[in-house]
Design an enzyme around this catalytic site. Structure first.
Site, PDB file in Angstrom:
ATOM      1  N   PRO A   1       9.607  -5.029  -6.892  1.00 21.45           N
ATOM      2  CA  PRO A   1       9.964  -5.949  -7.984  1.00 21.45           C
ATOM      3  C   PRO A   1      10.162  -5.240  -9.315  1.00 21.45           C
ATOM      4  O   PRO A   1      10.874  -5.746 -10.182  1.00 21.45           O
ATOM      5  CB  PRO A   1       8.767  -6.909  -8.038  1.00 21.45           C
ATOM      6  CG  PRO A   1       7.624  -6.129  -7.480  1.00 21.45           C
ATOM      7  CD  PRO A   1       8.238  -5.289  -6.396  1.00 21.45           C
ATOM      8  N   LEU A   2       9.569  -4.046  -9.457  1.00 21.39           N
ATOM      9  CA  LEU A   2       9.716  -3.275 -10.698  1.00 21.39           C
ATOM     10  C   LEU A   2      10.550  -2.020 -10.480  1.00 21.39           C
ATOM     11  O   LEU A   2      10.551  -1.119 -11.324  1.00 21.39           O
ATOM     12  CB  LEU A   2       8.333  -2.900 -11.249  1.00 21.39           C
ATOM     13  CG  LEU A   2       7.395  -4.081 -11.535  1.00 21.39           C
ATOM     14  CD1 LEU A   2       6.063  -3.577 -12.079  1.00 21.39           C
ATOM     15  CD2 LEU A   2       8.037  -5.052 -12.512  1.00 21.39           C
TER      16      LEU A   2
ATOM     17  N   TYR B   1       3.119   5.049   6.190  1.00 21.41           N
ATOM     18  CA  TYR B   1       2.574   5.235   4.850  1.00 21.41           C
ATOM     19  C   TYR B   1       1.468   6.288   4.864  1.00 21.41           C
ATOM     20  O   TYR B   1       0.447   6.127   5.538  1.00 21.41           O
ATOM     21  CB  TYR B   1       2.021   3.927   4.290  1.00 21.41           C
ATOM     22  CG  TYR B   1       3.059   2.865   3.976  1.00 21.41           C
ATOM     23  CD1 TYR B   1       4.420   3.135   4.073  1.00 21.41           C
ATOM     24  CD2 TYR B   1       2.682   1.590   3.588  1.00 21.41           C
ATOM     25  CE1 TYR B   1       5.364   2.165   3.791  1.00 21.41           C
ATOM     26  CE2 TYR B   1       3.619   0.607   3.299  1.00 21.41           C
ATOM     27  CZ  TYR B   1       4.962   0.901   3.411  1.00 21.41           C
ATOM     28  OH  TYR B   1       5.902  -0.060   3.134  1.00 21.41           O
TER      29      TYR B   1
ATOM     30  N   SER C   1      12.608  -5.573   8.587  1.00 20.32           N
ATOM     31  CA  SER C   1      12.584  -4.952   7.267  1.00 20.32           C
ATOM     32  C   SER C   1      13.822  -4.085   7.114  1.00 20.32           C
ATOM     33  O   SER C   1      14.092  -3.228   7.962  1.00 20.32           O
ATOM     34  CB  SER C   1      11.316  -4.100   7.106  1.00 20.32           C
ATOM     35  OG  SER C   1      11.278  -3.478   5.837  1.00 20.32           O
TER      36      SER C   1
ATOM     37  N   THR D   1       0.808  -1.223   0.000  1.00 18.29           N
ATOM     38  CA  THR D   1       0.000   0.000   0.000  1.00 18.29           C
ATOM     39  C   THR D   1       0.836   1.266   0.000  1.00 18.29           C
ATOM     40  O   THR D   1       0.294   2.358   0.112  1.00 18.29           O
ATOM     41  CB  THR D   1      -0.934   0.015   1.226  1.00 18.29           C
ATOM     42  OG1 THR D   1      -0.138  -0.035   2.426  1.00 18.29           O
ATOM     43  CG2 THR D   1      -1.879  -1.185   1.209  1.00 18.29           C
TER      44      THR D   1
ATOM     45  N   GLN E   1      -3.890  -2.738 -13.760  1.00 11.49           N
ATOM     46  CA  GLN E   1      -2.453  -2.956 -13.583  1.00 11.49           C
ATOM     47  C   GLN E   1      -2.198  -4.180 -12.715  1.00 11.49           C
ATOM     48  O   GLN E   1      -1.282  -4.965 -12.982  1.00 11.49           O
ATOM     49  CB  GLN E   1      -1.827  -1.708 -12.944  1.00 11.49           C
ATOM     50  CG  GLN E   1      -0.309  -1.712 -12.928  1.00 11.49           C
ATOM     51  CD  GLN E   1       0.252  -0.441 -12.308  1.00 11.49           C
ATOM     52  OE1 GLN E   1      -0.261   0.047 -11.302  1.00 11.49           O
ATOM     53  NE2 GLN E   1       1.294   0.106 -12.910  1.00 11.49           N
TER      54      GLN E   1
ATOM     55  N   ASN F   1      10.588  -1.738  11.010  1.00 12.93           N
ATOM     56  CA  ASN F   1      10.742  -1.151   9.679  1.00 12.93           C
ATOM     57  C   ASN F   1      12.146  -0.685   9.343  1.00 12.93           C
ATOM     58  O   ASN F   1      12.354  -0.065   8.301  1.00 12.93           O
ATOM     59  CB  ASN F   1       9.763   0.012   9.517  1.00 12.93           C
ATOM     60  CG  ASN F   1       9.440   0.285   8.058  1.00 12.93           C
ATOM     61  OD1 ASN F   1       9.845  -0.462   7.178  1.00 12.93           O
ATOM     62  ND2 ASN F   1       8.716   1.357   7.805  1.00 12.93           N
TER      63      ASN F   1
ATOM     64  N   GLY G   1       2.910  -3.205  -5.967  1.00 14.12           N
ATOM     65  CA  GLY G   1       2.343  -1.882  -5.751  1.00 14.12           C
ATOM     66  C   GLY G   1       1.705  -1.413  -7.042  1.00 14.12           C
ATOM     67  O   GLY G   1       2.405  -1.250  -8.046  1.00 14.12           O
TER      68      GLY G   1
END
Length: 404
Positions: free
Chosen positions: A286-287, A131, A229, A97, A370, A199, A364
């Site tokens: 990933p992108l 976020y 993370s 998100t 998408q 985080n 995301g």
């Protein structure tokens, strides 16, 4: 050595076929297997005067090889994997998100995205207290409440570190882990999260305090698991060792950046932790924030993340020399994608999924369309033969090598 309790034949005869459990069963309020209000765990009808059940310790056979294998959801084609070596099963593609919920997209679009994800078998939804300054958690919580899905059918993860402006509202102190998680639960309108992540690491906080605080929130029912993370492998190992030393709960997974141009940690460091201590990987980017989609092509479209206010750093990254070189590499991958009948984005996501120890890859997206495209990476995964992976490595020229 793991052990299990073998019950004697005499004790088994005192139970029905549906109640043949090894050892006394907890009653509705009895902590030791007795009836509500106490007792000493006598078998039903035993009255405490019959022969005592004898228990023998026998070696527990190792888990079957298929215990950690993928399974495929009926009707959706979604694949599910264990979260590290825990028993929690998560979809190999999850929904993140960051940037989108509570910020880039409307609440209506966010609901469409979440609905499509859930209906296609995605059961892992990731967010964080930072976020959109908490708006992402509120948006996610509102949608989940309106949908009325069974709480047991999905996994919610949130991350704690940056909570507010006050000195006590950030970091991994016991105070902020507990208060920050309670704040997240209030925004999410949930009684618990499945996984709470630290985080980032906190050099200002003792590791023992962090592990004890995470153990506390789990024991209190505020979370079921905890993870890290953007932690280093040595820090994760320290947390695990601390947990084992003091009989606390260790982390089960690490959230890490992983894509075609960021490989070292997930491909070289985390697999070792996976085999040694069972820590899995949930990966993001990933992108590479959209860089691996060929949509930039030397420019920054108004609809992409790099054009959003507050994300000048991303725009600078895209327009940097390294960014331009990476975009050129993406163009080199187009023939491979065409050969497989997929988009470069689908190829890149499938490529991330094939890495050892990766439990789930977070997506995301800014629209349901998408998301559907990205979910198509599942069909590409089966086409990634060793020869295809070698071809991709040759085009990228950045395959990490073992230090051995």
């Amino acid at each position: 050595m793991q052990v299990s309790i073998a019950c004697t034949e005499q004790n088994l005869r005192s139970r029905s076929s549906e109640d043949r459990l090894c050892g006394p069963r907890p009653g509705p309020g009895g902590g030791n297997g007795g009836p509500a209000g106490g007792g000493h765990g006598n078998p039903p009808g035993g009255g405490g005067s019959g022969p005592k059940a004898r228990a023998a310790l026998v070696p527990r056979p190792p888990a079957p090889a298929g215990a950690l294998r993928e399974s495929t959801g009926r009707g959706t084609g979604m694949k599910y994997r264990n979260l590290g070596k825990s028993g929690l099963r998560v979809s190999c593609l999850g929904l993140g998100t960051w940037v989108t919920f509570g910020s880039q997209i409307s609440d209506e679009t966010a609901e469409d995205v979440l609905t499509v994800a859930y209906e296609h078998g995605v059961n892992l939804f990731d967010t964080a207290e930072v976020y959109a300054a908490g708006k992402a958690e509120r948006t996610l919580g509102n949608i989940l409440k309106s949908k009325g899905w069974r709480r047991s059918s999905y996994v919610i993860t949130t991350k704690i570190f940056w909570g507010g402006q006050a000195e006590t509202e950030r970091g991994l102190s016991r105070k902020h882990i507990i208060e920050g998680l309670r704040g997240s639960l209030e925004r999410l309108q949930l009684g618990y999260v499945d996984i709470v992540f630290a985080n980032r690491s906190d050099p200002n906080c003792p590791m023992e305090e962090i592990v004890r605080a995470m153990t506390y929130v789990i024991n209190q029912g505020l979370a079921l698991y905890w993870g890290t993370s953007r932690w280093g492998a040595a820090e994760i190992m320290e947390a695990y060792s601390m947990a084992r030393q003091f009989n606390l709960i260790p982390p089960v997974c690490e959230q890490a950046e992983h894509h075609l141009f960021q490989r070292e940690k997930v491909e070289m460091q985390l697999p070792e932790l996976y085999h040694k201590i069972g820590v899995g990987s949930v990966t993001w980017y990933p992108l590479a924030c959209g860089l691996i989609t060929s949509k930039y092509d030397g420019r920054v479209p108004d609809t992409c993340r790099a054009s959003i206010k507050g994300y000048q750093w991303l725009k600078d990254k895209v327009q940097s020399e390294d960014g331009k070189k990476q975009q050129a590499k993406v163009m080199d991958l187009l023939p491979v994608a065409h050969q497989l009948g997929c988009t470069v984005a689908q190829l890149a996501i499938a490529w991330c999924l094939r890495s050892e120890g990766v439990s789930s890859v977070l997506l995301g997206v800014s629209s349901a369309e998408q998301l559907i495209e990205h979910l198509g990476a599942l069909q590409v995964l089966s086409q990634l033969t060793p020869q295809t992976v070698m071809e991709i490595d040759g085009l990228l020229g950045n395959k990490p090598h073992s230090k051995k």
